[in-house]
Design a protein around this motif. Structure first.
Motif, PDB file in Angstrom:
ATOM      1  N   LEU A   1      -2.402  -3.998 -21.718  1.00 52.73           N
ATOM      2  CA  LEU A   1      -1.906  -3.191 -22.836  1.00 52.73           C
ATOM      3  C   LEU A   1      -1.012  -2.050 -22.346  1.00 52.73           C
ATOM      4  O   LEU A   1      -0.648  -1.167 -23.124  1.00 52.73           O
ATOM      5  CB  LEU A   1      -3.093  -2.617 -23.630  1.00 52.73           C
ATOM      6  CG  LEU A   1      -3.974  -3.640 -24.356  1.00 52.73           C
ATOM      7  CD1 LEU A   1      -5.264  -2.995 -24.833  1.00 52.73           C
ATOM      8  CD2 LEU A   1      -3.216  -4.253 -25.529  1.00 52.73           C
ATOM      9  N   ASN A   2      -0.674  -2.074 -21.037  1.00 49.96           N
ATOM     10  CA  ASN A   2       0.122  -1.003 -20.418  1.00 49.96           C
ATOM     11  C   ASN A   2      -0.584   0.348 -20.511  1.00 49.96           C
ATOM     12  O   ASN A   2       0.027   1.386 -20.767  1.00 49.96           O
ATOM     13  CB  ASN A   2       1.523  -0.906 -21.021  1.00 49.96           C
ATOM     14  CG  ASN A   2       2.370  -2.119 -20.692  1.00 49.96           C
ATOM     15  OD1 ASN A   2       2.219  -2.732 -19.640  1.00 49.96           O
ATOM     16  ND2 ASN A   2       3.250  -2.483 -21.606  1.00 49.96           N
ATOM     17  N   VAL A   3      -1.901   0.291 -20.320  1.00 47.37           N
ATOM     18  CA  VAL A   3      -2.719   1.508 -20.299  1.00 47.37           C
ATOM     19  C   VAL A   3      -3.475   1.531 -18.979  1.00 47.37           C
ATOM     20  O   VAL A   3      -4.106   0.536 -18.597  1.00 47.37           O
ATOM     21  CB  VAL A   3      -3.702   1.536 -21.494  1.00 47.37           C
ATOM     22  CG1 VAL A   3      -4.650   2.733 -21.377  1.00 47.37           C
ATOM     23  CG2 VAL A   3      -2.934   1.585 -22.814  1.00 47.37           C
ATOM     24  N   TYR A   4      -3.417   2.658 -18.299  1.00 44.33           N
ATOM     25  CA  TYR A   4      -4.100   2.775 -17.012  1.00 44.33           C
ATOM     26  C   TYR A   4      -5.605   2.923 -17.229  1.00 44.33           C
ATOM     27  O   TYR A   4      -6.047   3.573 -18.183  1.00 44.33           O
ATOM     28  CB  TYR A   4      -3.570   4.002 -16.260  1.00 44.33           C
ATOM     29  CG  TYR A   4      -4.207   4.184 -14.902  1.00 44.33           C
ATOM     30  CD1 TYR A   4      -3.949   3.281 -13.881  1.00 44.33           C
ATOM     31  CD2 TYR A   4      -5.069   5.246 -14.654  1.00 44.33           C
ATOM     32  CE1 TYR A   4      -4.537   3.435 -12.629  1.00 44.33           C
ATOM     33  CE2 TYR A   4      -5.656   5.412 -13.412  1.00 44.33           C
ATOM     34  CZ  TYR A   4      -5.391   4.499 -12.403  1.00 44.33           C
ATOM     35  OH  TYR A   4      -5.982   4.652 -11.166  1.00 44.33           O
ATOM     36  N   CYS A   5      -6.389   2.287 -16.376  1.00 44.52           N
ATOM     37  CA  CYS A   5      -7.840   2.422 -16.462  1.00 44.52           C
ATOM     38  C   CYS A   5      -8.438   2.370 -15.072  1.00 44.52           C
ATOM     39  O   CYS A   5      -7.819   1.873 -14.129  1.00 44.52           O
ATOM     40  CB  CYS A   5      -8.444   1.318 -17.331  1.00 44.52           C
ATOM     41  SG  CYS A   5      -8.193  -0.347 -16.670  1.00 44.52           S
TER      42      CYS A   5
ATOM     43  N   THR B   1       3.696   1.410 -16.933  1.00 39.73           N
ATOM     44  CA  THR B   1       4.448   0.204 -16.590  1.00 39.73           C
ATOM     45  C   THR B   1       4.775   0.213 -15.100  1.00 39.73           C
ATOM     46  O   THR B   1       4.551   1.213 -14.406  1.00 39.73           O
ATOM     47  CB  THR B   1       5.764   0.157 -17.377  1.00 39.73           C
ATOM     48  OG1 THR B   1       6.561   1.301 -16.997  1.00 39.73           O
ATOM     49  CG2 THR B   1       5.516   0.201 -18.885  1.00 39.73           C
ATOM     50  N   ALA B   2       5.322  -0.893 -14.622  1.00 39.02           N
ATOM     51  CA  ALA B   2       5.720  -0.965 -13.209  1.00 39.02           C
ATOM     52  C   ALA B   2       6.762   0.111 -12.890  1.00 39.02           C
ATOM     53  O   ALA B   2       6.705   0.772 -11.852  1.00 39.02           O
ATOM     54  CB  ALA B   2       6.268  -2.354 -12.890  1.00 39.02           C
ATOM     55  N   ASP B   3       7.711   0.309 -13.787  1.00 32.41           N
ATOM     56  CA  ASP B   3       8.741   1.332 -13.574  1.00 32.41           C
ATOM     57  C   ASP B   3       8.130   2.725 -13.472  1.00 32.41           C
ATOM     58  O   ASP B   3       8.484   3.512 -12.588  1.00 32.41           O
ATOM     59  CB  ASP B   3       9.766   1.313 -14.711  1.00 32.41           C
ATOM     60  CG  ASP B   3      10.681   0.100 -14.650  1.00 32.41           C
ATOM     61  OD1 ASP B   3      10.652  -0.614 -13.628  1.00 32.41           O
ATOM     62  OD2 ASP B   3      11.421  -0.143 -15.617  1.00 32.41           O
ATOM     63  N   SER B   4       7.220   3.032 -14.395  1.00 30.99           N
ATOM     64  CA  SER B   4       6.610   4.369 -14.379  1.00 30.99           C
ATOM     65  C   SER B   4       5.734   4.543 -13.142  1.00 30.99           C
ATOM     66  O   SER B   4       5.651   5.634 -12.574  1.00 30.99           O
ATOM     67  CB  SER B   4       5.791   4.607 -15.646  1.00 30.99           C
ATOM     68  OG  SER B   4       4.639   3.779 -15.692  1.00 30.99           O
TER      69      SER B   4
ATOM     70  N   THR C   1       4.604   7.229  -8.260  1.00 33.73           N
ATOM     71  CA  THR C   1       4.026   7.044  -6.930  1.00 33.73           C
ATOM     72  C   THR C   1       4.959   7.552  -5.842  1.00 33.73           C
ATOM     73  O   THR C   1       4.516   8.214  -4.892  1.00 33.73           O
ATOM     74  CB  THR C   1       3.689   5.555  -6.691  1.00 33.73           C
ATOM     75  OG1 THR C   1       2.769   5.121  -7.689  1.00 33.73           O
ATOM     76  CG2 THR C   1       3.062   5.351  -5.317  1.00 33.73           C
ATOM     77  N   VAL C   2       6.244   7.261  -5.948  1.00 31.28           N
ATOM     78  CA  VAL C   2       7.203   7.760  -4.945  1.00 31.28           C
ATOM     79  C   VAL C   2       7.208   9.289  -4.942  1.00 31.28           C
ATOM     80  O   VAL C   2       7.207   9.927  -3.883  1.00 31.28           O
ATOM     81  CB  VAL C   2       8.613   7.195  -5.209  1.00 31.28           C
ATOM     82  CG1 VAL C   2       9.647   7.899  -4.339  1.00 31.28           C
ATOM     83  CG2 VAL C   2       8.643   5.693  -4.932  1.00 31.28           C
ATOM     84  N   ALA C   3       7.166   9.892  -6.137  1.00 38.45           N
ATOM     85  CA  ALA C   3       7.126  11.363  -6.221  1.00 38.45           C
ATOM     86  C   ALA C   3       5.866  11.914  -5.571  1.00 38.45           C
ATOM     87  O   ALA C   3       5.909  12.908  -4.812  1.00 38.45           O
ATOM     88  CB  ALA C   3       7.211  11.795  -7.680  1.00 38.45           C
TER      89      ALA C   3
ATOM     90  N   VAL D   1       0.866  -5.642  -8.461  1.00 35.00           N
ATOM     91  CA  VAL D   1       1.602  -5.380  -7.213  1.00 35.00           C
ATOM     92  C   VAL D   1       2.915  -6.154  -7.227  1.00 35.00           C
ATOM     93  O   VAL D   1       3.974  -5.633  -6.854  1.00 35.00           O
ATOM     94  CB  VAL D   1       0.754  -5.779  -5.979  1.00 35.00           C
ATOM     95  CG1 VAL D   1       1.577  -5.653  -4.696  1.00 35.00           C
ATOM     96  CG2 VAL D   1      -0.493  -4.918  -5.888  1.00 35.00           C
ATOM     97  N   ARG D   2       2.862  -7.412  -7.670  1.00 35.67           N
ATOM     98  CA  ARG D   2       4.085  -8.218  -7.739  1.00 35.67           C
ATOM     99  C   ARG D   2       5.095  -7.616  -8.721  1.00 35.67           C
ATOM    100  O   ARG D   2       6.300  -7.613  -8.467  1.00 35.67           O
ATOM    101  CB  ARG D   2       3.748  -9.660  -8.137  1.00 35.67           C
ATOM    102  CG  ARG D   2       3.079 -10.452  -7.022  1.00 35.67           C
ATOM    103  CD  ARG D   2       3.132 -11.953  -7.306  1.00 35.67           C
ATOM    104  NE  ARG D   2       2.734 -12.704  -6.121  1.00 35.67           N
ATOM    105  CZ  ARG D   2       1.551 -13.293  -5.976  1.00 35.67           C
ATOM    106  NH1 ARG D   2       0.656 -13.214  -6.937  1.00 35.67           N
ATOM    107  NH2 ARG D   2       1.259 -13.955  -4.871  1.00 35.67           N
ATOM    108  N   ALA D   3       4.602  -7.109  -9.844  1.00 39.04           N
ATOM    109  CA  ALA D   3       5.497  -6.492 -10.823  1.00 39.04           C
ATOM    110  C   ALA D   3       6.171  -5.254 -10.235  1.00 39.04           C
ATOM    111  O   ALA D   3       7.371  -5.021 -10.440  1.00 39.04           O
ATOM    112  CB  ALA D   3       4.722  -6.127 -12.090  1.00 39.04           C
ATOM    113  N   VAL D   4       5.417  -4.463  -9.478  1.00 50.22           N
ATOM    114  CA  VAL D   4       5.978  -3.280  -8.812  1.00 50.22           C
ATOM    115  C   VAL D   4       7.004  -3.711  -7.760  1.00 50.22           C
ATOM    116  O   VAL D   4       8.081  -3.120  -7.640  1.00 50.22           O
ATOM    117  CB  VAL D   4       4.857  -2.427  -8.172  1.00 50.22           C
ATOM    118  CG1 VAL D   4       5.426  -1.381  -7.218  1.00 50.22           C
ATOM    119  CG2 VAL D   4       4.022  -1.749  -9.257  1.00 50.22           C
ATOM    120  N   GLY D   5       6.678  -4.770  -7.014  1.00 51.14           N
ATOM    121  CA  GLY D   5       7.613  -5.280  -6.015  1.00 51.14           C
ATOM    122  C   GLY D   5       8.920  -5.739  -6.639  1.00 51.14           C
ATOM    123  O   GLY D   5       9.997  -5.518  -6.078  1.00 51.14           O
TER     124      GLY D   5
END
Length: 510
Positions: free
Chosen positions: A26-30, A196-199, A204-206, A369-373
């Motif tokens: 659902l694009n919600v972190y848990c 999302t992967a973009d967010s 994470t980089v920040a 992880v694949r989506a982030v990659g």
């Protein structure tokens, strides 16, 4: 990691990770936390889900939490055991079911005006799995769904955003389970669905830039998805201060050492390849126990890695590609759990290395992880690569390890994997590989009797590796691969195919 999240309290259910998967979809972190290691509940926690459990709320040592405190901090949804715990702790009655409800059940009545059940059809199919049932509830518990045999299939506590259901919406057999979870997570808890992967990459980089500053990080790469994505994230944050080491442990796939080094060049990563095959073979000599092999490989890797890391001045951090299932499976609800197998990514650092650990992926499942990659621009050759165990072919060779056995298995594995790619089957399979068995069998080649090795082929389908089904590969393909292996790999005269699922089997044999 995120401005908002759902907290999942784990009471030991086999389905707990599925709850997390559904919320993430659902694009919600848990996050999952054991019920007995409750984290601080901050304003970022928008809702709390209580998992099921193999325990009974009637047991003297039944797992429990302070539900009154939780109910006043965020909306709460209890699933199965969680619902029974709510009912009993508020004065309701939970008793053994007269008929054990396990499997697909139709809801009899549904109050679809209730926020939790909006869009849930009358007679919707759900998945039950309980030996106890809620017989009575306090007066302030409003029953909002029933089945033919369970009067209290779902309830809401009057005046509160507190809900309980006796079925499992997280499993696919509950056909509208995702609707129910969305109702809770999005409508009741008010989550924005912005994870999302973009967010993730941006935040994470920040965070890595802030955390690492001008420090140097050393990281061991494997060529797999996890370590490659983790390294790319760290590299994006600190650039040339990331030093990567790729060790040839002698039990990699055929030509993998050279191929992986080449692929990392294209990513701009600073990678040093180290050929340590003989050192690993020496450490593995005579070992047959799977855990002993894992530990020998782990110790030797640390020795080699430590030696290489010392050649880099002023290193402060060790980067690792640990992902969320590694973390979850290494934490037990009730103290130390039975070890299924050692996780090479978790807790394996000796004190003498004196390095702090940075694990940018330790909140993600494999598909995430694949989506982030993909967001980071990694090539499909890395992102689509099947998972490969840290101990490599050492745990696919049953028994002791020799260079000759490794070579045989490398040849078999290469034929199998290349065949899958050639026939367009590779991307339809989660993981595939070959296993060299510690037995020999009689065969006939030409006019001669042979007594040679047996190999097993293993291919599974899965979403995140937590459960898996054996891949139903075409018979024609299996026949062709079997012939090719027996004809081309000297020393093998029999090929078998593994049709076991996880559970009860594991994906790897050792």
């Amino acid at each position: 990691m995120a401005t908002e999240q759902i907290l999942i309290l784990d009471f030991g259910s086999q389905y707990t990770q599925l709850i997390a998967r559904r919320v993430r979809e659902l694009n919600v972190y848990c996050e999952i936390h054991p019920y007995n290691h409750l984290p601080e509940i901050t304003s970022a926690v928008k809702g709390i889900i209580l998992s099921g459990s193999p325990s009974s709320v009637r047991d003297a040592d039944a797992p429990t939490v302070d539900l009154n405190a939780l109910r006043h901090q965020a909306p709460v949804l209890g699933l199965c055991y969680g619902a029974q715990l709510m009912a009993q702790s508020s004065g309701g009655e939970v008793k053994p079911s007269s008929i054990r409800e396990y499997g697909r059940v139709k809801l009899g009545t549904v109050n679809d005006q209730n926020p939790l059940l909006h869009g849930i059809d009358q007679h919707s199919q759900v998945w039950m799995s309980h030996a106890d049932t809620i017989m009575t509830v306090p007066d302030n518990f409003n029953v909002i769904a029933s089945t033919d045999t369970v009067r209290v299939a779902a309830f809401q506590i009057e005046g509160e955003q507190t809900y309980g259901i006796q079925f499992h919406p997280e499993v696919t057999h509950s056909l509208q389970g995702k609707v129910l979870l969305r109702n809770f997570v999005v409508d009741i808890c008010g989550c924005s669905q912005s994870w999302t992967a973009d967010s993730f990459v941006e935040s994470t980089v920040a965070q890595l830039k802030e955390k690492l500053g001008d420090d140097k990080v050393v990281m061991g790469l494997s060529g797999g998805v996890d370590s490659s994505v983790a390294a790319t994230l760290i590299h994006r944050a600190i650039g040339a201060n990331l030093y990567c080491i790729f060790v040839d442990n002698g039990v990699l796939r055929k030509d993998e050492f050279e191929d992986v080094l080449e692929s990392y060049k294209e990513l701009g990563l600073n990678v040093k390849g180290v050929d340590s095959k003989q050192q690993f073979y020496g450490a593995l000599t005579g070992l047959t126990d799977p855990e002993a092999k894992r530990k020998a490989i782990g110790k030797t890797f640390i020795d080699v890695f430590d030696q290489e890391a010392h050649l880099i001045e002023d290193v402060s951090w060790l980067g690792q590609g640990t992902i969320y299932p590694d973390v979850i499976e290494s934490v037990s609800v009730k103290g130390p759990s039975a070890t299924i197998k050692s996780h090479h990514n978790v807790g394996g650092l000796p004190d003498f290395m004196k390095l702090k650990v940075v694990e940018p992926l330790n909140t993600l499942f494999k598909d995430e992880v694949r989506a982030v990659g993909k967001t980071l621009g990694l090539p499909d050759t890395i992102l689509g690569r099947h998972p490969f165990p840290g101990p490599g072919l050492a745990i696919r060779i049953l028994g002791d390890i020799t260079a000759e056995k490794v070579q045989i298995l490398q040849e078999v594995d290469a034929l199998f994997i290349n065949g899958l790619k050639r026939e367009g089957l590779y991307d339809k399979v989660w993981q595939a590989g070959a296993i060299l068995l510690p037995i020999q069998s009689v065969g006939v080649m030409g006019d001669e009797r042979t007594y040679e090795r047996v190999v097993a082929l293993r291919a599974v389908t899965s979403v995140d590796g937590m459960t898996a089904d054996w891949a139903h590969l075409p018979y024609e393909f299996l026949a062709d691969i079997s012939n090719e292996i027996i004809n081309k790999v000297k020393g093998v005269n029999r090929v078998v195919y593994d049709i076991s699922s996880k559970p009860p089997a594991t994906i790897e044999w050792e």
